[in-house]
Design a protein around this motif. Structure first.
Motif, PDB file in Angstrom:
ATOM      1  N   ALA A 206      -3.049   1.335   1.982  1.00  0.00           N
ATOM      2  CA  ALA A 206      -1.990   2.011   1.649  1.00  0.00           C
ATOM      3  C   ALA A 206      -0.543   1.413   1.358  1.00  0.00           C
ATOM      4  CB  ALA A 206      -1.590   2.623   3.064  1.00  0.00           C
ATOM      5  N   ALA A 207      -1.194   0.163   0.482  1.00  0.00           N
ATOM      6  CA  ALA A 207       0.424  -1.036  -0.451  1.00  0.00           C
ATOM      7  C   ALA A 207       0.349  -0.380  -1.858  1.00  0.00           C
ATOM      8  CB  ALA A 207      -0.430  -2.551  -0.221  1.00  0.00           C
ATOM      9  N   SER A 208       2.413  -0.189  -1.708  1.00  0.00           N
ATOM     10  CA  SER A 208       2.239   0.017  -3.294  1.00  0.00           C
ATOM     11  C   SER A 208       3.192  -0.960  -3.609  1.00  0.00           C
ATOM     12  CB  SER A 208       4.213   1.147  -3.011  1.00  0.00           C
ATOM     13  OG  SER A 208       4.077   1.115  -4.381  1.00  0.00           O
ATOM     14  N   GLY A 267      -5.564   4.663   3.587  1.00  0.00           N
ATOM     15  CA  GLY A 267      -5.286   4.186   4.495  1.00  0.00           C
ATOM     16  C   GLY A 267      -3.758   4.312   5.192  1.00  0.00           C
ATOM     17  N   THR A 268      -3.092   3.600   6.055  1.00  0.00           N
ATOM     18  CA  THR A 268      -1.767   3.836   7.229  1.00  0.00           C
ATOM     19  C   THR A 268      -0.765   3.012   6.617  1.00  0.00           C
ATOM     20  OG1 THR A 268      -3.336   5.940   8.514  1.00  0.00           O
ATOM     21  CG2 THR A 268      -0.368   4.770   9.519  1.00  0.00           C
ATOM     22  N   THR A 269       0.657   3.544   6.616  1.00  0.00           N
ATOM     23  CA  THR A 269       1.364   2.467   6.607  1.00  0.00           C
ATOM     24  C   THR A 269       2.433   2.448   7.592  1.00  0.00           C
ATOM     25  OG1 THR A 269       2.500   0.126   5.716  1.00  0.00           O
ATOM     26  CG2 THR A 269       2.368   2.397   5.166  1.00  0.00           C
ATOM     27  N   ARG A 278      -1.617   7.309   2.125  1.00  0.00           N
ATOM     28  CA  ARG A 278      -1.647   6.941   0.564  1.00  0.00           C
ATOM     29  C   ARG A 278      -2.297   5.555   0.252  1.00  0.00           C
ATOM     30  NH1 ARG A 278       4.277   3.918  -0.072  1.00  0.00           N
ATOM     31  NH2 ARG A 278       3.205   1.582   0.143  1.00  0.00           N
ATOM     32  N   GLY A 279      -2.418   5.815  -0.772  1.00  0.00           N
ATOM     33  CA  GLY A 279      -3.376   4.549  -0.957  1.00  0.00           C
ATOM     34  C   GLY A 279      -3.463   3.346  -1.605  1.00  0.00           C
ATOM     35  N   THR A 280      -3.888   2.515  -2.898  1.00  0.00           N
ATOM     36  CA  THR A 280      -2.750   1.747  -2.607  1.00  0.00           C
ATOM     37  C   THR A 280      -2.542   1.558  -4.095  1.00  0.00           C
ATOM     38  OG1 THR A 280      -4.105  -0.321  -1.382  1.00  0.00           O
ATOM     39  CG2 THR A 280      -3.193  -0.911  -3.062  1.00  0.00           C
ATOM     40  N   ASP A 281      -1.388   1.366  -4.961  1.00  0.00           N
ATOM     41  CA  ASP A 281      -0.516   1.157  -6.549  1.00  0.00           C
ATOM     42  C   ASP A 281      -0.040   0.097  -6.527  1.00  0.00           C
ATOM     43  OD1 ASP A 281       2.272   1.714  -5.822  1.00  0.00           O
ATOM     44  OD2 ASP A 281       1.741   3.443  -4.712  1.00  0.00           O
ATOM     45  N   ASN A 282      -0.702  -0.253  -8.151  1.00  0.00           N
ATOM     46  CA  ASN A 282       0.298  -1.345  -8.415  1.00  0.00           C
ATOM     47  C   ASN A 282       0.487  -2.703  -8.287  1.00  0.00           C
ATOM     48  OD1 ASN A 282       1.860   0.653 -10.908  1.00  0.00           O
ATOM     49  ND2 ASN A 282       2.102   1.265  -8.810  1.00  0.00           N
ATOM     50  N   PRO A 283      -1.224  -3.101  -7.641  1.00  0.00           N
ATOM     51  CA  PRO A 283      -0.877  -4.738  -7.464  1.00  0.00           C
ATOM     52  C   PRO A 283      -0.939  -5.248  -8.444  1.00  0.00           C
ATOM     53  CG  PRO A 283      -3.446  -3.465  -7.315  1.00  0.00           C
ATOM     54  CD  PRO A 283      -2.064  -2.703  -7.810  1.00  0.00           C
ATOM     55  N   ALA A 302      -7.726   1.169  -6.486  1.00  0.00           N
ATOM     56  CA  ALA A 302      -6.202   1.109  -6.567  1.00  0.00           C
ATOM     57  C   ALA A 302      -5.680   2.487  -7.992  1.00  0.00           C
ATOM     58  CB  ALA A 302      -5.117  -0.561  -6.744  1.00  0.00           C
ATOM     59  N   THR A 303      -4.778   2.517  -8.198  1.00  0.00           N
ATOM     60  CA  THR A 303      -4.400   3.409  -8.357  1.00  0.00           C
ATOM     61  C   THR A 303      -2.676   2.538  -9.425  1.00  0.00           C
ATOM     62  OG1 THR A 303      -2.518   4.163  -7.672  1.00  0.00           O
ATOM     63  CG2 THR A 303      -4.592   5.458  -7.764  1.00  0.00           C
TER      64      THR A 303
END
Length: 694
Positions: A206-208, A267-269, A278-283, A302-303
């Motif tokens: 859940a990391a953006s 995940g949850t944040t 949400r998921g993780t995006d733009n790492p 990730a997306t």
């Protein structure tokens, strides 16, 4: 009167703002963890924990001194400085909160800075459920300069062979991971994670737009042969029957951790008190070193835009797997598994440039693959000067990977992929095998005869790897012009791919503007220079060219003018006489022909670099401050011996004092964390070894 009242109010507001700024600017020093706790939910504070050793024990939990999480940062816009402070946490703590997940540190606020904390778990007591070192929620938070040592999980010593902690486990797992990044734009920088616990070292949920930068991450490895030799314990009790449906096979090396850097699609944040799923995006992952983990950098789930740059993966079961996105200027060894892997046949648009690094020990790669390629529309470049490797190691395009977790048809979604429309540039000595499921791919290969093409619609082209591999020797191309396309670019930057009739802008041998120069600073670049005739002309006289070598001060130390005729294809070799760490300049004396970058390569001399380097001893390695160096087995001339440290890019980053003894201690504390090449040379004998700085 109204005007004066307005001025009065304005003045009071201004004084209040100045007062708030002054309060924020003041650093508050606390001398205990109990004194620190009241400031963790404050905004706009600058708090310093006094240097010293602090501890949290199970007795502290029983006494009600700490809750779960142990340290919860709920305020915003604050700075917490832990320089010189170390917190030791007894792993019995994880059992004192009931059947819940335990966090040691969690950040819920925004725009906070936490820096320079050393935190170590003491003991190996497993948690009642799971444990986590750090969770980053909120937004725009920065953790910098931390040093984490993670312990306490069960079982430990088998990796994921008997489960991952959820369903389908042969042995019930109690995991303890290192750092979890969630939230928005949170940043982990210059942090070390030493994991001696089963769980992820650093992972994202859940990391953006998370950033992981300059980190050193280390697990530990164990052979499956060693596991199978046990005569008691949880694995023995289960007959070594794995979670994959078959008995643990011998011949593999396994990490006792999970991922080095891993991203998840769910995940949850918590941001501003709101729970977000949400998921993780733009790492972004850059300048990191991952050692002895199950995977190096895995962002496949990730997306958005996924970017990995200037990273090194050492001794991991696999290197880079991001599905789509960019892996730029990265390195990995294949000692225990492939440097590159496509997890799914749906992977699309993966661009990677990976240098396969020399192994630190003998290969133990049961996978039989240096890389495993599946999916479609990738643009891949693999580089390596390695020649000493097992005959079964290859670059696989589709096919049946002999991965530890996909044997006997298990986990079929991650094996025997189809692959199509991929451009592969293989600048290595490792062979390429295109499986029957490989279609419409383009392969550029040093020796096209080394390619086994069992697919359809694939094209295989020969590539001049002798020239394209200039960068592989560690040589750094320096010029005001971008010479990234080495094989087809002339000295004037012409990219038409031809070697005839390129314009020449420098014809005067006294011209001081170098067209290009090569810094020789790797174990392969001892001093032999090879010039190739790529012009196609039978009348090219090498007297038209002169090679000069300069030291760091610009003083000419070697000069050679060619005086022989070259046929269209042969080459000629000169010995630059120990040009290690120096600059080479090619001067064109005649404007009839343009000397392309593709026509010059630096090779190792007849010395056995591998044997010489084995005689060089570095301890400890990885190193934090003081490095012990021994050359007692080497016949160096001590009066002329020098030590230089180079980044993997080829840039010299440290020049140490000349050696006057066979054994010495040097200070490398000023180096930033990462992987380097330490080179010792007396001008005649040269040795180079990898150095990992913590």
């Amino acid at each position: 009167m109204k005007k004066n009242y307005t001025l009065l109010i304005t003045g009071i507001i201004a004084m209040f703002v100045l007062f708030v700024q002054e309060v924020k600017a003041q650093t508050i020093t606390v001398n205990s963890l109990e004194d620190l706790l009241p400031y963790l939910d404050d905004d706009n504070v600058d708090v310093k924990l006094a240097p010293g050793n602090y501890s949290i024990s199970a007795f502290d939990i029983t006494a009600g001194k700490f809750s779960n999480p142990l340290l919860l940062f709920e305020g915003s816009n604050s700075t917490y400085d832990f320089t010189g402070a170390k917190i030791s946490i007894n792993t019995f703590v994880f059992t004192k909160f009931g059947n819940v997940d335990v966090k040691e540190i969690q950040i819920l606020g925004n725009n906070n800075v936490l820096k320079n904390l050393t935190m170590e778990d003491i003991g190996n007591t497993r948690p009642t459920r799971t444990a986590l070192g750090i969770a980053m929620d909120g937004r725009d938070n920065l953790i910098e300069g931390f040093h984490l040592t993670v312990r306490g999980s069960y079982p430990y010593g088998y990796g994921d062979a008997f489960g991952k902690g959820g369903t389908n486990t042969v042995i019930k797992h109690y995991k303890h991971s290192g750092i979890l990044i969630r939230g928005l734009r949170n940043h982990l920088k210059n942090t070390t994670v030493i994991s001696r616990s089963y769980g992820h070292c650093v992972f994202m949920q859940a990391a953006s737009y998370p950033i992981i930068e300059g980190c050193y991450i280390e697990g530990e490895m164990r052979t499956t042969d060693d596991m199978l030799a046990e005569t008691s314990g949880p694995a023995y009790d289960k007959g070594f029957m794995t979670t994959w449906g078959y008995k643990l096979p011998p011949g593999y090396m396994m990490s006792l951790q999970e991922g080095g850097i891993r991203a998840y699609n769910a995940g949850t944040t918590y941001i501003d008190g709101v729970e977000i799923q949400r998921g993780t995006d733009n790492p972004t992952v850059k300048n990191c070193t991952i050692k002895n983990a199950r995977t190096g950098v895995v962002l496949v789930h990730a997306t958005g835009k996924k970017h990995v740059e200037n990273c090194v993966v050492l001794g991991c079961e696999s290197g880079y797997s991001i599905g789509s996105g960019t892996v730029l200027n990265c390195g990995a060894d294949a000692i225990y598994g492939p440097v590159y892997k496509n997890a799914y046949a749906s992977d699309t648009g993966y661009s990677a440039d990976i240098t396969i690094l020399p192994p630190s020990d003998d290969y133990y790669n049961g996978h039989g693959a240096i890389a495993y390629i599946g999916g479609k529309e990738h643009n891949l470049t693999f580089r390596s000067a390695e020649t000493d490797f097992p005959s079964d190691l290859k670059i696989m395009m589709a096919g049946d990977l002999q991965g530890l977790r996909v044997l006997n048809g298990s986990n079929a979604s991650q094996n025997n992929h189809t692959v199509r429309d991929v451009f592969l540039k293989n600048l290595t000595n490792f062979p390429v095998v295109l499986h029957a499921d490989a279609t419409n791919n383009r392969v550029q290969e040093c020796d096209a005869s080394d390619v086994i093409n069992n697919g359809s619609g694939n094209s295989v082209e020969s590539l001049d790897c002798a020239s394209a591999n200039i960068a592989l020797t560690g040589a750094a191309i320096q010029s005001s012009t971008d010479y990234s396309g080495l094989a087809n670019r002339a000295i004037d930057g012409n990219t038409n791919g031809n070697y005839n009739n390129n314009s020449v802008t420098h014809t005067n041998p006294s011209d001081t503007d170098a067209w290009w120069q090569v810094n020789l600073n790797s174990e392969q670049a001892i001093g032999d220079i090879v010039i190739y005739n790529r012009t196609g002309s039978t009348s090219l006289r090498l007297a038209d060219f002169e090679v000069k070598v300069f030291d760091a001060n610009g003083i000419e130390t070697f000069s050679y003018v060619y005086d022989e005729l070259l046929a269209p294809s042969p080459s000629t070799t000169i010995n630059a006489g120990g040009a290690m760490g120096k600059s080479i300049k090619i001067i064109q004396l005649n404007n009839s022909y343009a000397l392309s970058l593709a026509e010059v390569q630096v090779f190792a001399s007849s010395l056995s670099v591998k044997d010489i380097s084995k005689a060089l001893s570095l301890y400890p390695n990885p190193v934090k401050n003081e490095l012990y160096i021994s050359i007692s087995k080497m016949n160096f001339n001590l009066d002329s011996t020098k030590i230089n440290v180079y980044a993997l890019s080829g840039q010299k980053v440290l020049e140490l004092k000349p050696m006057r003894a066979k054994d010495m201690v040097v200070d490398v504390s000023q180096l930033t964390k990462g992987v380097y090449l330490l080179n010792i040379s007396d001008g005649q004998i040269t040795a180079t070894k990898k150095l990992v700085k913590l």
